[in-house]
Design a protein around this motif. Structure first.
Motif, PDB file in Angstrom:
ATOM      1  N   LYS A 198       0.827  -1.207   0.000  1.00  8.03           N
ATOM      2  CA  LYS A 198       0.000   0.000   0.000  1.00  8.03           C
ATOM      3  C   LYS A 198       0.865   1.261   0.000  1.00  8.03           C
ATOM      4  O   LYS A 198       0.609   2.211  -0.740  1.00  8.03           O
ATOM      5  N   SER A 199       1.900   1.262   0.812  1.00  5.21           N
ATOM      6  CA  SER A 199       2.799   2.412   0.897  1.00  5.21           C
ATOM      7  C   SER A 199       3.511   2.662  -0.433  1.00  5.21           C
ATOM      8  O   SER A 199       3.633   3.806  -0.883  1.00  5.21           O
ATOM      9  N   LEU A 200       3.959   1.598  -1.077  1.00  7.70           N
ATOM     10  CA  LEU A 200       4.631   1.750  -2.374  1.00  7.70           C
ATOM     11  C   LEU A 200       3.666   2.245  -3.445  1.00  7.70           C
ATOM     12  O   LEU A 200       4.044   3.049  -4.304  1.00  7.70           O
ATOM     13  N   ALA A 201       2.412   1.800  -3.391  1.00  6.95           N
ATOM     14  CA  ALA A 201       1.405   2.259  -4.354  1.00  6.95           C
ATOM     15  C   ALA A 201       1.153   3.753  -4.205  1.00  6.95           C
ATOM     16  O   ALA A 201       0.963   4.464  -5.195  1.00  6.95           O
ATOM     17  N   GLU A 202       1.165   4.250  -2.966  1.00  3.99           N
ATOM     18  CA  GLU A 202       0.965   5.680  -2.713  1.00  3.99           C
ATOM     19  C   GLU A 202       2.188   6.487  -3.148  1.00  3.99           C
ATOM     20  O   GLU A 202       2.059   7.566  -3.711  1.00  3.99           O
ATOM     21  N   LYS A 203       3.372   5.953  -2.894  1.00  7.19           N
ATOM     22  CA  LYS A 203       4.609   6.672  -3.211  1.00  7.19           C
ATOM     23  C   LYS A 203       4.896   6.701  -4.708  1.00  7.19           C
ATOM     24  O   LYS A 203       5.428   7.678  -5.225  1.00  7.19           O
ATOM     25  N   TYR A 204       4.543   5.626  -5.405  1.00 10.89           N
ATOM     26  CA  TYR A 204       4.811   5.485  -6.841  1.00 10.89           C
ATOM     27  C   TYR A 204       3.512   5.147  -7.576  1.00 10.89           C
ATOM     28  O   TYR A 204       3.230   3.970  -7.827  1.00 10.89           O
ATOM     29  N   PRO A 205       2.706   6.158  -7.930  1.00  8.30           N
ATOM     30  CA  PRO A 205       1.408   5.905  -8.574  1.00  8.30           C
ATOM     31  C   PRO A 205       1.489   5.027  -9.830  1.00  8.30           C
ATOM     32  O   PRO A 205       0.597   4.218 -10.072  1.00  8.30           O
ATOM     33  N   LYS A 206       2.564   5.147 -10.615  1.00  5.90           N
ATOM     34  CA  LYS A 206       2.689   4.324 -11.823  1.00  5.90           C
ATOM     35  C   LYS A 206       2.937   2.852 -11.478  1.00  5.90           C
ATOM     36  O   LYS A 206       2.739   1.971 -12.312  1.00  5.90           O
ATOM     37  N   LEU A 207       3.361   2.589 -10.269  1.00 11.58           N
ATOM     38  CA  LEU A 207       3.625   1.232  -9.801  1.00 11.58           C
ATOM     39  C   LEU A 207       2.401   0.625  -9.120  1.00 11.58           C
ATOM     40  O   LEU A 207       2.331  -0.581  -8.923  1.00 11.58           O
ATOM     41  N   ALA A 208       1.410   1.451  -8.791  1.00 12.57           N
ATOM     42  CA  ALA A 208       0.289   1.031  -7.951  1.00 12.57           C
ATOM     43  C   ALA A 208      -0.432  -0.210  -8.455  1.00 12.57           C
ATOM     44  O   ALA A 208      -0.621  -1.171  -7.701  1.00 12.57           O
TER      45      ALA A 208
END
Length: 91
Positions: free
Chosen positions: A40-50
């Motif tokens: 969840k944290s990575l999805a918020e930090k990197y929208p293209k990775l979400a």
């Protein structure tokens, strides 16, 4: 810093591209960090990775060089290393 956990995240292949060609980061998470909150944290930090990181069937995690199976949620601790491993295709 007892209220947080810092882990190293390694990005490979298409996950690296989606994160802006970043190969690794140190990521600070809450004290009760686990692999689900990491996604969840990575999805918020990197929208293209979400889309990729939130889909457990599309992106495998490896925690300290051990694969995390789909649906499995593991606790994280300071110093853990998590690799983001997208599907490998070839031909």
């Amino acid at each position: 810093m007892s209220g947080s956990v810092t882990v190293k995240v390694l990005f490979f292949a298409s996950a690296r591209e989606a994160a802006g060609n970043v190969s690794s980061i140190d990521l600070e998470l809450g004290a009760s960090a686990d692999t689900a909150s990491l996604r969840k944290s990575l999805a918020e930090k990197y929208p293209k990775l979400a889309e990729m990181v939130l889909d457990e069937d599309n992106l495998t995690l490896a925690l300290n060089e051990e694969y995390v199976t789909s649906g499995q949620v593991l606790s994280l601790k300071n110093g853990d290393t998590i690799a983001l491993i997208p599907p490998i295709s070839g031909g």
